[in-house]
Design a protein around this motif. Structure first.
Motif, PDB file in Angstrom:
ATOM      1  N   LEU A 149       0.615  -1.252   0.053  1.00 55.46           N
ATOM      2  CA  LEU A 149       0.003  -0.128   0.014  1.00 55.46           C
ATOM      3  C   LEU A 149       0.791   1.199  -0.131  1.00 55.46           C
ATOM      4  O   LEU A 149       0.734   2.285  -0.696  1.00 55.46           O
ATOM      5  N   LEU A 150       2.027   1.213   0.895  1.00 51.09           N
ATOM      6  CA  LEU A 150       2.812   2.318   0.793  1.00 51.09           C
ATOM      7  C   LEU A 150       3.506   2.569  -0.639  1.00 51.09           C
ATOM      8  O   LEU A 150       3.712   3.750  -1.023  1.00 51.09           O
ATOM      9  N   GLU A 151       3.857   1.506  -1.157  1.00 51.94           N
ATOM     10  CA  GLU A 151       4.234   1.698  -2.767  1.00 51.94           C
ATOM     11  C   GLU A 151       3.415   2.076  -3.519  1.00 51.94           C
ATOM     12  O   GLU A 151       3.717   3.060  -4.571  1.00 51.94           O
ATOM     13  N   SER A 194       8.793  10.925   5.909  1.00 51.16           N
ATOM     14  CA  SER A 194       8.793   9.727   7.215  1.00 51.16           C
ATOM     15  C   SER A 194       7.915   8.467   6.442  1.00 51.16           C
ATOM     16  O   SER A 194       8.632   7.515   6.535  1.00 51.16           O
ATOM     17  N   MET A 195       6.935   8.749   5.549  1.00 51.98           N
ATOM     18  CA  MET A 195       6.122   7.563   5.054  1.00 51.98           C
ATOM     19  C   MET A 195       7.088   7.028   4.125  1.00 51.98           C
ATOM     20  O   MET A 195       7.269   5.687   3.934  1.00 51.98           O
ATOM     21  N   ARG A 196       8.023   7.741   3.203  1.00 50.15           N
ATOM     22  CA  ARG A 196       8.852   7.251   2.197  1.00 50.15           C
ATOM     23  C   ARG A 196      10.014   6.170   2.821  1.00 50.15           C
ATOM     24  O   ARG A 196      10.511   5.273   2.532  1.00 50.15           O
ATOM     25  N   ALA A 223      12.296  -6.767   2.823  1.00 50.02           N
ATOM     26  CA  ALA A 223      11.886  -7.734   1.764  1.00 50.02           C
ATOM     27  C   ALA A 223      12.929  -8.200   0.858  1.00 50.02           C
ATOM     28  O   ALA A 223      13.055  -9.506   0.638  1.00 50.02           O
ATOM     29  N   THR A 224      13.922  -7.468   0.439  1.00 53.68           N
ATOM     30  CA  THR A 224      15.001  -7.808  -0.123  1.00 53.68           C
ATOM     31  C   THR A 224      15.949  -8.839   0.718  1.00 53.68           C
ATOM     32  O   THR A 224      16.480  -9.628   0.205  1.00 53.68           O
ATOM     33  N   ARG A 225      16.123  -8.492   1.904  1.00 57.11           N
ATOM     34  CA  ARG A 225      16.963  -9.430   2.762  1.00 57.11           C
ATOM     35  C   ARG A 225      16.409 -10.702   2.776  1.00 57.11           C
ATOM     36  O   ARG A 225      16.867 -11.649   2.778  1.00 57.11           O
ATOM     37  N   ALA A 268      10.728   2.574   2.589  1.00 58.96           N
ATOM     38  CA  ALA A 268      12.209   1.941   2.248  1.00 58.96           C
ATOM     39  C   ALA A 268      12.531   0.821   3.072  1.00 58.96           C
ATOM     40  O   ALA A 268      13.206   0.048   2.763  1.00 58.96           O
ATOM     41  N   LYS A 269      12.202   0.989   4.521  1.00 56.22           N
ATOM     42  CA  LYS A 269      12.676   0.003   5.354  1.00 56.22           C
ATOM     43  C   LYS A 269      11.906  -1.316   5.168  1.00 56.22           C
ATOM     44  O   LYS A 269      12.543  -2.238   5.305  1.00 56.22           O
TER      45      LYS A 269
END
Length: 194
Positions: free
Chosen positions: A86-88, A170-172, A182-184, A176-177
Motif C-alpha cells: 500500500l505504501l508503494e 517519513s512515509m517514504r 523484503a529484499t533481505r 524503504a525499510k
C-alpha cells in the motif's frame, strides 16, 4: 492450520514525549517480538514498525493493541496496520512531489483505522491546503505551517475517525525499510539461510 506470516507496517497514533517515557522504541520491539511479531524493526522515533505476523490485518492490530496496553498506554495510542504494498502505491501516485521535496514538514499522509470512508466532504473544503485521495488515504500539502491548519485537521478527525499522519518523507522512509526487509528476506530464502 496455522496462519502464514505476512509483512506489515504498524503506525501508532498519539506517540510523543509522554508515551516515550512509558515505551521506548527498543522496548516496543522486544514486547512485539514476545507477542509473536517476527523480527520487528522500528523506523524513526515516531511509532513506526515493520514486522511479520502470522495472521490477517485484524489479528495483527489486535495483537499490537495488547502489546501497547502492556505498557500502560491508553486507547488513544492505537495501531493502524497496512501491508507494505500500500505504501508503494502511495509513493507511485506521488501527488505532492514538489511540495514533498521543497516543504517536507508541510506535507502528510493520513492513515485511517476505518475502511469505510467517505471523502465527499472534501468538495466543500476551500483550502489553502491541497488534498488528494489515493487508495482511501488522504495526502495533504498543507502549503504552510501545519499548526495553521487546525480547521482541516478537525474536519479530518470528524469525517474520517481514528487516524494517524506521517510526513511524506517519513512515509517514504518507512516504505524503504519495508522494501529493504523484503529484499533481505528474499536473498536469505534464495541462499537457503531460512
Amino acid at each position: 492450520m496455522p496462519h502464514q506470516a505476512h509483512p506489515y507496517v504498524i503506525l501508532l497514533r498519539a506517540i510523543g514525549p509522554a508515551t516515550h517515557r512509558l515505551m521506548g522504541m527498543a522496548q516496543w520491539r522486544e514486547a512485539a517480538e514476545a507477542a509473536g511479531f517476527m523480527a520487528p524493526e522500528t523506523v524513526l522515533n515516531t511509532g513506526n514498525m515493520v514486522a511479520d505476523f502470522a495472521g490477517d490485518a485484524t489479528a495483527t492490530r489486535q495483537a499490537m493493541r495488547v502489546v501497547l496496553r502492556g505498557f500502560g498506554l491508553g486507547e488513544n495510542v492505537a495501531p493502524i496496520v497496512r501491508r507494505p504494498a500500500l505504501l508503494e502505491t502511495l509513493i507511485a501516485a506521488d501527488p505532492i512531489a514538489a511540495a514533498a521535496k521543497d516543504r517536507p514538514a508541510e506535507t502528510a499522509v493520513f492513515f485511517f483505522a476505518s475502511d469505510k470512508l467517505d471523502f465527499a466532504w472534501l468538495g466543500d473544503h476551500d483550502g489553502p491546503e491541497k488534498t488528494h485521495v489515493v487508495s482511501d488515504h488522504l495526502i495533504v500539502d498543507f502549503t504552510r505551517d501545519v499548526a495553521k491548519s487546525s480547521r482541516l485537521i478537525r474536519l479530518i478527525d470528524k469525517h474520517c475517525g481514528l487516524n494517524t499522519a506521517r510526513s511524506w518523507s517519513s512515509m517514504r522512509k518507512v516504505a524503504a525499510k519495508a522494501r529493504d526487509r523484503a529484499t533481505r528476506q528474499n536473498t536469505n530464502a534464495a541462499s537457503g539461510d531460512e
